[in-house]
Each structure stands twice: as C-alpha cells, then as structure tokens.
Design an enzyme around this catalytic site. Structure first.
Site, short mmCIF file in Angstrom:
data_model
loop_
_atom_site.label_atom_id
_atom_site.label_comp_id
_atom_site.label_asym_id
_atom_site.label_seq_id
_atom_site.Cartn_x
_atom_site.Cartn_y
_atom_site.Cartn_z
N GLU A 1 4.49 -11.16 -6.29
CA GLU A 1 5.56 -10.39 -5.66
C GLU A 1 6.74 -11.28 -5.28
O GLU A 1 6.58 -12.33 -4.66
CB GLU A 1 5.01 -9.71 -4.40
CG GLU A 1 6.06 -8.92 -3.65
CD GLU A 1 5.46 -8.12 -2.52
OE1 GLU A 1 4.56 -7.30 -2.77
OE2 GLU A 1 5.88 -8.33 -1.37
N GLU B 1 8.46 -2.03 -6.48
CA GLU B 1 7.62 -1.78 -5.31
C GLU B 1 8.42 -1.26 -4.12
O GLU B 1 9.49 -1.81 -3.81
CB GLU B 1 6.95 -3.08 -4.84
CG GLU B 1 6.05 -3.76 -5.85
CD GLU B 1 5.44 -5.04 -5.25
OE1 GLU B 1 4.64 -5.67 -5.93
OE2 GLU B 1 5.78 -5.39 -4.09
N SER B 2 7.86 -0.29 -3.44
CA SER B 2 8.31 0.17 -2.11
C SER B 2 9.55 1.08 -2.12
O SER B 2 10.47 0.90 -2.91
CB SER B 2 8.62 -1.00 -1.17
OG SER B 2 7.56 -1.90 -1.10
N GLU C 1 -0.95 3.68 -3.89
CA GLU C 1 -1.49 2.85 -2.81
C GLU C 1 -2.25 3.65 -1.76
O GLU C 1 -1.76 4.65 -1.23
CB GLU C 1 -0.35 2.09 -2.14
CG GLU C 1 -0.82 1.06 -1.13
CD GLU C 1 0.14 -0.10 -1.01
OE1 GLU C 1 0.09 -1.01 -1.87
OE2 GLU C 1 0.96 -0.10 -0.09
N LYS D 1 -4.80 -5.49 -1.94
CA LYS D 1 -3.49 -5.75 -1.34
C LYS D 1 -3.71 -6.56 -0.08
O LYS D 1 -4.03 -6.03 0.97
CB LYS D 1 -2.85 -4.39 -1.03
CG LYS D 1 -1.37 -4.42 -0.79
CD LYS D 1 -0.65 -4.68 -2.06
CE LYS D 1 0.83 -4.48 -2.06
NZ LYS D 1 1.30 -3.30 -1.38
N LYS E 1 -3.04 3.60 1.68
CA LYS E 1 -2.37 2.91 2.79
C LYS E 1 -2.38 3.80 4.02
O LYS E 1 -1.78 4.87 4.01
CB LYS E 1 -0.92 2.65 2.33
CG LYS E 1 0.00 1.95 3.28
CD LYS E 1 1.39 1.84 2.64
CE LYS E 1 2.27 0.84 3.34
NZ LYS E 1 3.60 0.75 2.69
N ASN F 1 9.69 -6.41 -4.79
CA ASN F 1 9.57 -5.60 -3.58
C ASN F 1 10.97 -5.21 -3.09
O ASN F 1 11.79 -6.08 -2.83
CB ASN F 1 8.81 -6.36 -2.49
CG ASN F 1 8.28 -5.41 -1.41
OD1 ASN F 1 8.65 -4.23 -1.38
ND2 ASN F 1 7.43 -5.91 -0.54
#
Ligand SMILES: O=P(O)(O)OC[C@@H](O)[C@@H](O)c1c[nH]c2ccccc12
Length: 371
Positions: free
Chosen positions: A268, A325-326, A156, A219, A158, A290
């Site tokens: 998501e 994710e994350s 990502e 995103k 970001k 997520n």
C-alpha cells in the site's frame, strides 16, 4: 516446513535482513540507540556487549538507529522498540505519537512482542506449513477484471475504523463474507486489528472455515515476520504491507517470506515518495493506492489518478496490478478510478454500512458482478 527452514533462500534472507540492519526491532534496540547517539535511549541498563545480536551490531557499526534508517527513506512513522516499557516511559523519550498511524504502530509493537512470547515463531512456522494451500489472490483479481470489465472487487469485512467509528452494530463476519462472495466479490479483506478496527484473527479463521472460496487478505499493520506466519496459519492468502511504515529492506524481506509461503503481498502506498520506493523493489505484483491518508484520515480519490498519471507507464511495463483503496461509494467513483488505471478496488464502508452488504455491491458497480 523443515525444508522451508532449511532452504538456502530463507536462511539467506534472514542473514540479509540482519546484515543490512532490518528494522525488525531487536530485543534491545535501545542499547544500539545509545551507542549511536540516536533518538531512542535505554530505560534500563543494556546487556553486555557480547550479547548484542547481529542486527544491533550492524546498526552500531553504521551509527544508525532503526528510526534513522527509516527517516532516511522518508518514513515519518517512528518505532519505540520497547515493548515492555509503559506508554509514559515511551512518551518521555519520543513525545506523544505524531499521528494515529504512529499510535497504531506503537501499540502493534507491544502486541507483537506479547504474541511472540505466547506463540514462538517456530510454532507458527510449523502451523503455517500445515495449513491448506493458498488461493491465488492476484489471479482471482485478474480474472474478475477480465470477466466483468469493471475493477475486480476486494470486499472488506470491517466493523469499525478510527476515522468512522462503528460502521455496523450487528456484525456477523461470516454472513457478510458469504453475501460478498455470492454477489461477485473476487476476493475478501478481513480486518484483524482489534484495538482500532474491532477486527480479529478469529474472524479470519471463521470466514476461512465457513466454506467461502474467495482468496482472503489479512488486513493488518505488519511490522514483523511473525505476523505473516500467524496470518498464513489462520488461512490468509494475502497480506497488506504498508510502505508508510516499512523500510525498503523490510518490504523486500517480507515479500520474500510471502513468496515462500505462496502468499500475495498487497503493498500500500499513499504518496509519490512511497510509490517511487515501491517501484524500485523487485517482485512487487500488487500495489494498492490508498485514497485515505492513514496519518490525517483525509480521503481524496484524485490521489489514485494523480499517482497513476505519473507512474502508470512504469507500472504497466512491470505488469503490476493496481488496487484503488478507500472512499469509493458510487458507480461514478468506481468509473473514476478505473479510468485512472486501476484493475481492482478495495471497498469497506460503503458496503458494510448497508442493510444488505451483498446487494450493495450491485449498487456500487451499477450492475451485477459475475463469478
Ligand atoms: O472503508 P473504505 O473507505 O471503503 O476503505 C476500505 C479500505 O481501503 C481501508 O479499510 C484501508 C485501506 N488501507 C488500510 C490500512 C489499514 C486499515 C484499513 C485500511
């Protein structure tokens, strides 16, 4: 694009959305709300009845506001549906936003209305039709997973986030994207939200134009089809759809638009209710779990494990690919979500925060990734 607009499937999807009362806010939903006695009431006199659009009429007939429809599906995020009202007026009606995600969505409603006023949908549909063909986001993930034996990486781009603040001061999206690609990322995720993530569509365009070959995920906080056409016109191959924000009908409708545009939708989810809803929708190929709640910011990687323990069988049966994710920082974190059943991971902070985001990939996986 004429053929696209003229195609029966698209016309019927527009009709279907209207007929079923899709949550894409109509220009005058407050009118409906008052008719339905719902939460959102008008701030000023509404149009004459004969000016109500199809969505409003159906909502009126059903006696449900957009927020009632969403709430009946367990969605906690409300819409204000009043892009021209001030925040004060909105808060007089609905109170303060309940959490950061709701706040982001309320801002997004205004942003999308302003975008639409500047660039009508028709223009974007034409621009999307003229952009170079999409790259296969799903296929790139599948191939990378097979090739490397570890989850495929969606790296990502970001700069900042509401939970972590600025992650990287010296932020050059093209440099970061190139470093990710060189070091084995299968796909890239480009944050485009400006207000909360300091991203931009300009970043997306720049990365696409830089010669990077990886498929790109836009995103965004998508609440309207206009954003999907906008993303495609700027070179996106995939788009994020957040189940905590979108009704089932919105997701089905947006999936259909993605299909027409040759884009992949990454849907998501964060909890079981959302997973249940998404698994009932036909045509879902890519689900992101997520680990971070967008409502509370709490990160918990066991969320991926828990959801896959409960739903793994039906996910495998449907041939759906899962993205963890994350909150992934170490080879142990990656192994943990891989054992839980993910075939790809979406990683921002742990890469972008390091001096050399490309080399950070090797650190994250404990080995080099091959293209
Ligand atoms: O920076 P992290 O913790 O590695 O997370 C990346 C990505 O999962 C996260 O940015 C994200 C996941 N879903 C989102 C929805 C909107 C904005 C951001 C996100």
């Amino acid at each position: 694009m004429e053929s696209f607009l003229a195609s029966r499937s698209v016309r019927s999807s527009f009709a279907a959305a209207a007929a079923a009362g899709s949550r894409g806010c109509s220009p005058r939903p407050s009118r409906v709300a008052i008719l339905a006695g719902a939460r959102a009431r008008p701030l000023r006199a509404g149009p004459k009845d004969d000016m109500l659009n199809a969505t409003e009429l159906v909502q009126w007939e059903n006696g449900k506001s957009v927020n009632d429809i969403a709430a009946s599906q367990g969605i906690r995020i409300r819409r204000h549906c009043r892009p021209t009202a001030s925040l004060k007026e909105i808060e007089e009606e609905l109170g303060a936003p309940l959490n950061i995600l709701e706040k982001i969505i309320w801002d997004k409603e205004i942003e999308v209305a302003e975008g639409l006023a500047k660039k009508p949908l028709k223009e974007l549909i034409e621009a999307a039709a003229k952009s170079p063909p999409t790259r296969d986001f799903y296929g790139a993930l599948e191939a990378a997973y097979k090739r490397n034996g570890v989850p495929a990486l969606i790296a990502e781009v970001k700069k900042a986030s509401p939970s972590r603040g600025v992650l990287r001061e010296n932020f050059n999206p093209v440099e970061i994207a190139n470093a990710y690609e060189k070091n084995g990322a299968a796909c890239l995720s480009i944050l485009t939200d400006e207000k909360y993530f300091q991203g931009s569509f300009e970043n997306l365009e720049k990365v696409r134009a830089s010669g990077v070959k990886c498929p790109l995920l836009c995103k965004e906080f998508v609440i309207d089809k206009w954003q999907i056409y906008n993303a495609r016109s700027k070179g996106a191959d995939a788009i994020l759809l957040i189940a905590a924000v979108l009704t089932d009908l919105d997701m089905k409708y947006f999936l259909r638009i993605c299909k027409e545009l040759g884009m992949t939708a990454l849907i998501e989810v964060h909890d079981e209710k959302e997973m249940d809803r998404v698994l009932k929708i036909n045509g879902v190929k890519l689900i992101g779990i997520n680990n971070r709640s967008l409502e509370t910011f709490v990160v918990d990687t066991s969320n991926t494990k828990m959801l896959l323990e409960k739903h793994g069988d039906s996910i495998r049966e449907k041939g759906i690919l899962v993205v963890g994710e994350s909150g992934l920082f170490t080879p142990d974190d990656v192994a943990y979500v891989q054992n839980a059943g993910v075939s790809a991971v979406l990683v921002g902070e742990s890469l972008v925060k390091q001096e050399d985001p490309g080399r950070a990939i090797t650190g994250l996986f404990g080995k080099e990734l091959l293209h």
